[in-house]
Enzyme design. Structure first.
Site, PDB file in Angstrom:
ATOM      1  N   LYS A  50      37.151  42.990  51.031  1.00  0.00           N
ATOM      2  CA  LYS A  50      36.005  42.607  49.965  1.00  0.00           C
ATOM      3  C   LYS A  50      36.338  41.360  49.323  1.00  0.00           C
ATOM      4  O   LYS A  50      37.557  41.056  49.286  1.00  0.00           O
ATOM      5  CB  LYS A  50      35.974  43.776  49.037  1.00  0.00           C
ATOM      6  CG  LYS A  50      37.214  43.975  47.907  1.00  0.00           C
ATOM      7  CD  LYS A  50      36.994  45.274  47.419  1.00  0.00           C
ATOM      8  CE  LYS A  50      38.580  45.518  46.337  1.00  0.00           C
ATOM      9  NZ  LYS A  50      38.469  46.671  45.870  1.00  0.00           N
ATOM     10  N   ARG A 148      33.020  55.842  38.091  1.00  0.00           N
ATOM     11  CA  ARG A 148      32.561  54.655  38.491  1.00  0.00           C
ATOM     12  C   ARG A 148      31.543  55.053  39.658  1.00  0.00           C
ATOM     13  O   ARG A 148      30.499  55.782  39.222  1.00  0.00           O
ATOM     14  CB  ARG A 148      33.598  53.674  38.781  1.00  0.00           C
ATOM     15  CG  ARG A 148      33.394  52.324  38.797  1.00  0.00           C
ATOM     16  CD  ARG A 148      34.601  51.426  39.079  1.00  0.00           C
ATOM     17  NE  ARG A 148      35.023  51.453  40.519  1.00  0.00           N
ATOM     18  CZ  ARG A 148      35.832  50.890  41.169  1.00  0.00           C
ATOM     19  NH1 ARG A 148      36.660  49.967  40.639  1.00  0.00           N
ATOM     20  NH2 ARG A 148      36.197  51.081  42.408  1.00  0.00           N
ATOM     21  N   HIS A 177      38.529  57.813  44.545  1.00  0.00           N
ATOM     22  CA  HIS A 177      39.474  56.399  44.139  1.00  0.00           C
ATOM     23  C   HIS A 177      40.048  56.978  42.780  1.00  0.00           C
ATOM     24  O   HIS A 177      39.466  57.509  42.045  1.00  0.00           O
ATOM     25  CB  HIS A 177      38.438  55.461  44.065  1.00  0.00           C
ATOM     26  CG  HIS A 177      39.231  54.092  43.906  1.00  0.00           C
ATOM     27  ND1 HIS A 177      40.103  53.558  44.668  1.00  0.00           N
ATOM     28  CD2 HIS A 177      38.826  53.110  43.191  1.00  0.00           C
ATOM     29  CE1 HIS A 177      40.658  52.440  44.448  1.00  0.00           C
ATOM     30  NE2 HIS A 177      39.938  52.015  43.354  1.00  0.00           N
ATOM     31  N   ARG A 229      43.507  52.625  52.048  1.00  0.00           N
ATOM     32  CA  ARG A 229      42.920  51.442  51.738  1.00  0.00           C
ATOM     33  C   ARG A 229      43.736  50.415  51.362  1.00  0.00           C
ATOM     34  O   ARG A 229      44.029  50.556  49.972  1.00  0.00           O
ATOM     35  CB  ARG A 229      41.620  51.586  50.864  1.00  0.00           C
ATOM     36  CG  ARG A 229      40.923  52.988  51.428  1.00  0.00           C
ATOM     37  CD  ARG A 229      39.659  53.055  50.590  1.00  0.00           C
ATOM     38  NE  ARG A 229      39.765  53.422  49.235  1.00  0.00           N
ATOM     39  CZ  ARG A 229      39.801  54.813  48.719  1.00  0.00           C
ATOM     40  NH1 ARG A 229      39.360  55.612  49.244  1.00  0.00           N
ATOM     41  NH2 ARG A 229      40.002  54.804  47.344  1.00  0.00           N
ATOM     42  N   TYR A 271      40.971  18.023  27.052  1.00  0.00           N
ATOM     43  CA  TYR A 271      40.178  18.379  25.987  1.00  0.00           C
ATOM     44  C   TYR A 271      40.649  18.867  24.959  1.00  0.00           C
ATOM     45  O   TYR A 271      41.422  19.665  24.966  1.00  0.00           O
ATOM     46  CB  TYR A 271      38.964  19.161  26.477  1.00  0.00           C
ATOM     47  CG  TYR A 271      38.078  18.711  27.477  1.00  0.00           C
ATOM     48  CD1 TYR A 271      37.344  17.491  27.201  1.00  0.00           C
ATOM     49  CD2 TYR A 271      37.828  19.141  28.800  1.00  0.00           C
ATOM     50  CE1 TYR A 271      36.408  16.926  28.212  1.00  0.00           C
ATOM     51  CE2 TYR A 271      36.982  18.874  29.587  1.00  0.00           C
ATOM     52  CZ  TYR A 271      36.303  17.702  29.432  1.00  0.00           C
ATOM     53  OH  TYR A 271      35.313  17.104  30.265  1.00  0.00           O
ATOM     54  N   CYS A 318      40.672  22.195  32.625  1.00  0.00           N
ATOM     55  CA  CYS A 318      39.212  21.511  32.630  1.00  0.00           C
ATOM     56  C   CYS A 318      38.748  22.317  33.938  1.00  0.00           C
ATOM     57  O   CYS A 318      39.342  22.879  34.620  1.00  0.00           O
ATOM     58  CB  CYS A 318      39.028  20.292  32.786  1.00  0.00           C
ATOM     59  SG  CYS A 318      40.164  19.286  31.700  1.00  0.00           S
ATOM     60  N   MET A 319      37.389  22.018  34.164  1.00  0.00           N
ATOM     61  CA  MET A 319      36.694  22.664  35.279  1.00  0.00           C
ATOM     62  C   MET A 319      37.118  22.092  36.587  1.00  0.00           C
ATOM     63  O   MET A 319      37.260  22.838  37.503  1.00  0.00           O
ATOM     64  CB  MET A 319      35.233  22.116  35.228  1.00  0.00           C
ATOM     65  CG  MET A 319      34.297  23.168  36.375  1.00  0.00           C
ATOM     66  SD  MET A 319      32.556  22.498  36.497  1.00  0.00           S
ATOM     67  CE  MET A 319      31.806  23.347  34.841  1.00  0.00           C
ATOM     68  N   ASP A 320      37.753  20.897  36.597  1.00  0.00           N
ATOM     69  CA  ASP A 320      38.279  20.280  38.071  1.00  0.00           C
ATOM     70  C   ASP A 320      39.453  19.611  38.074  1.00  0.00           C
ATOM     71  O   ASP A 320      39.785  19.334  38.989  1.00  0.00           O
ATOM     72  CB  ASP A 320      37.126  19.067  38.473  1.00  0.00           C
ATOM     73  CG  ASP A 320      35.866  19.462  38.014  1.00  0.00           C
ATOM     74  OD1 ASP A 320      35.243  20.383  38.789  1.00  0.00           O
ATOM     75  OD2 ASP A 320      35.178  19.029  37.187  1.00  0.00           O
TER      76      ASP A 320
HETATM   77  C1  LIG Z   1      39.730  47.134  46.095  1.00  0.00           C
HETATM   78  C2  LIG Z   1      39.808  48.567  46.416  1.00  0.00           C
HETATM   79  C3  LIG Z   1      40.926  49.062  47.255  1.00  0.00           C
HETATM   80  C4  LIG Z   1      42.101  48.370  47.639  1.00  0.00           C
HETATM   81  O1  LIG Z   1      42.962  48.272  46.391  1.00  0.00           O
HETATM   82  P1  LIG Z   1      44.208  47.575  46.520  1.00  0.00           P
HETATM   83  O2  LIG Z   1      44.897  48.031  45.290  1.00  0.00           O
HETATM   84  O3  LIG Z   1      44.036  45.992  46.586  1.00  0.00           O
HETATM   85  O4  LIG Z   1      45.097  48.118  47.601  1.00  0.00           O
HETATM   86  C5  LIG Z   1      40.913  50.444  47.682  1.00  0.00           C
HETATM   87  N1  LIG Z   1      39.873  51.330  47.190  1.00  0.00           N
HETATM   88  C6  LIG Z   1      38.746  51.041  46.606  1.00  0.00           C
HETATM   89  C7  LIG Z   1      37.644  51.728  46.472  1.00  0.00           C
HETATM   90  C8  LIG Z   1      38.585  49.747  46.240  1.00  0.00           C
HETATM   91  O5  LIG Z   1      37.553  49.258  45.489  1.00  0.00           O
END
Ligand SMILES: *Cc1c(COP(=O)(O)O)cnc(C)c1O
Length: 391
Positions: A50, A148, A177, A229, A271, A318-320
């Protein structure tokens, strides 16, 4: 889109005219996959890519991960799944987040495995799959305490049984999760696990289960189930509570000094003039800013490496652009490379360390690396692909 491969160009040549860039080490990425696979045993490795593969660039990183042997991919938006298919990913792609029924046709066409949270989505996917003459896989996500995304245990069991009655739909997986996986005290995971196991027990006909992110996968073998995951660890970083294997840093952020100027004692920089020279100072101007993901909170707090030495960020980011004190780097001059993330000589800056200096976490820092930075992919020092800036 990625350029055609450029072979045998040394990184130094390719970056000669660049103000700043990201280097992604595809050897390190593949090595991390091997290390994690051997450590995690016979479960599937689901690569979480992601947020543009945590800033590393999913269009190149995901195919490289597939070649390195990951079993599946996970993203959060359906759109991220479509981009992975465009990049040539062939393995299953799991969408961990929300999808609307209106996305069903495109999701089925792209063979995405959606997380089904409602009967409306289930019905739309079933209809789209029947239309396309195929079967759509879905996973059901139980809310076991994070509160969530997901569905309550009883609702999830009923939803799975409903999906089972629909043509063209297959409930392939059950998931949840953890809320405290990355905390020093992650004992609430045990309670979540108990709730998940209770729901999963009611659905013995569903073949696949997954509950673990990097921290859970590495800390709690019993929660690995069918697949884990893994996001952060692929990049060679580990959560603070997770003792882990030796992984390699994948990503480096570098820039070339745009100017080196003298700042007299008493004069201020950037700045607000929040930093003032206490001695005759050489200030190196680094053409990267918060627009690139180099956080404003690194003002007067961050460090960079120039010539293998640590140089403090002076004044506001700064931004850049921002400034670093390069007084102690002999002969520092325009064009010299500054390393903001990654190794330089015997020292290196990890995303975990820079995030801590910025008052945030490695995930936040990496995911914030912007599309303005060119991404240069290399193996054994040879550039294989460049993804130019995009917005
Ligand atoms: C982002 C995410 C992960 C991965 O988490 P890491 O700590 O980067 O391994 C796994 N499961 C879900 C639902 C996530 O949103």
């Amino acid at each position: 889109m990625a350029h055609p491969p450029i072979t045998r160009n040394a990184l130094a040549e390719v970056t000669a005219a660049l103000n700043a860039w990201l280097e992604i080490d595809l050897d390190a990425l593949a090595a991390n996959v091997r290390t994690l696979k051997s450590l995690l045993g016979p479960v599937e490795l689901i690569a979480v890519v992601k947020a543009n593969a945590y800033g590393a660039g999913a269009s190149v990183v995901a195919p490289a991960l597939e070649a390195a042997g990951v079993d599946r991919f996970a993203v959060v938006w359906p759109h991220e799944g479509y981009l992975l298919r465009q990049a040539g990913v062939t393995r299953p792609i799991l969408v961990l987040g929300h999808a609307f029924p209106a996305d069903a046709t495109q999701a089925v066409r792209a063979r995405l495995t959606l997380t089904c949270h409602s009967r409306e989505l289930a019905a739309a996917l079933s209809a789209a799959a029947v239309d396309a003459g195929t079967t759509a896989d879905v996973h059901i996500k139980f809310d076991t305490g994070l509160h969530r995304f997901g569905v309550e245990l009883e609702d999830g069991i009923a939803l799975a049984e409903y999906c089972r009655t629909l043509p063209g739909l297959r409930v392939e997986g059950l998931t949840t999760h953890m809320a405290n996986a990355d905390e020093a005290d992650d004992s609430f995971s045990e309670e979540q696990h108990r709730r998940f196991a209770q729901a999963a027990e009611a659905l013995p006909w569903v073949p696949y289960r997954h509950t673990a992110n990097t921290a859970t996968a590495l800390r709690r073998e019993a929660f690995r189930y069918s697949g884990v995951r893994i996001g952060l660890a692929l990049h060679g970083e580990l959560p603070a509570n997770t003792p882990g294997p030796a992984l390699r840093q994948v990503l480096a952020l570098r820039a070339r000094l745009a100017r080196v100027s003298d700042v007299a004692p008493g004069e201020g920089v950037s700045y607000g003039l929040t930093w003032r020279a206490a001695r005759p100072t050489r200030a190196g101007l680094i053409p990267v800013g918060y627009a690139d993901g180099w956080r404003r909170s690194l003002s007067n707090a961050g460090e960079v490496l120039v010539g293998g030495r640590r140089c403090p960020v002076i004044g506001r980011v700064c931004m850049d652009q921002f400034l670093a004190d390069v007084t102690d780097v002999p002969g520092a001059k325009e064009g010299d490379v500054a390393t903001l993330l990654g190794a330089d000589g015997s020292d290196r800056l990890t995303a975990t360390e820079v995030a801590r200096l910025a008052g945030t976490i490695a995930w936040d820092l990496l995911a914030g690396l912007s599309g303005r930075l060119p991404r240069i992919y290399h193996r054994s020092g040879s550039v294989v692909t460049i993804v130019p800036p995009a917005w």
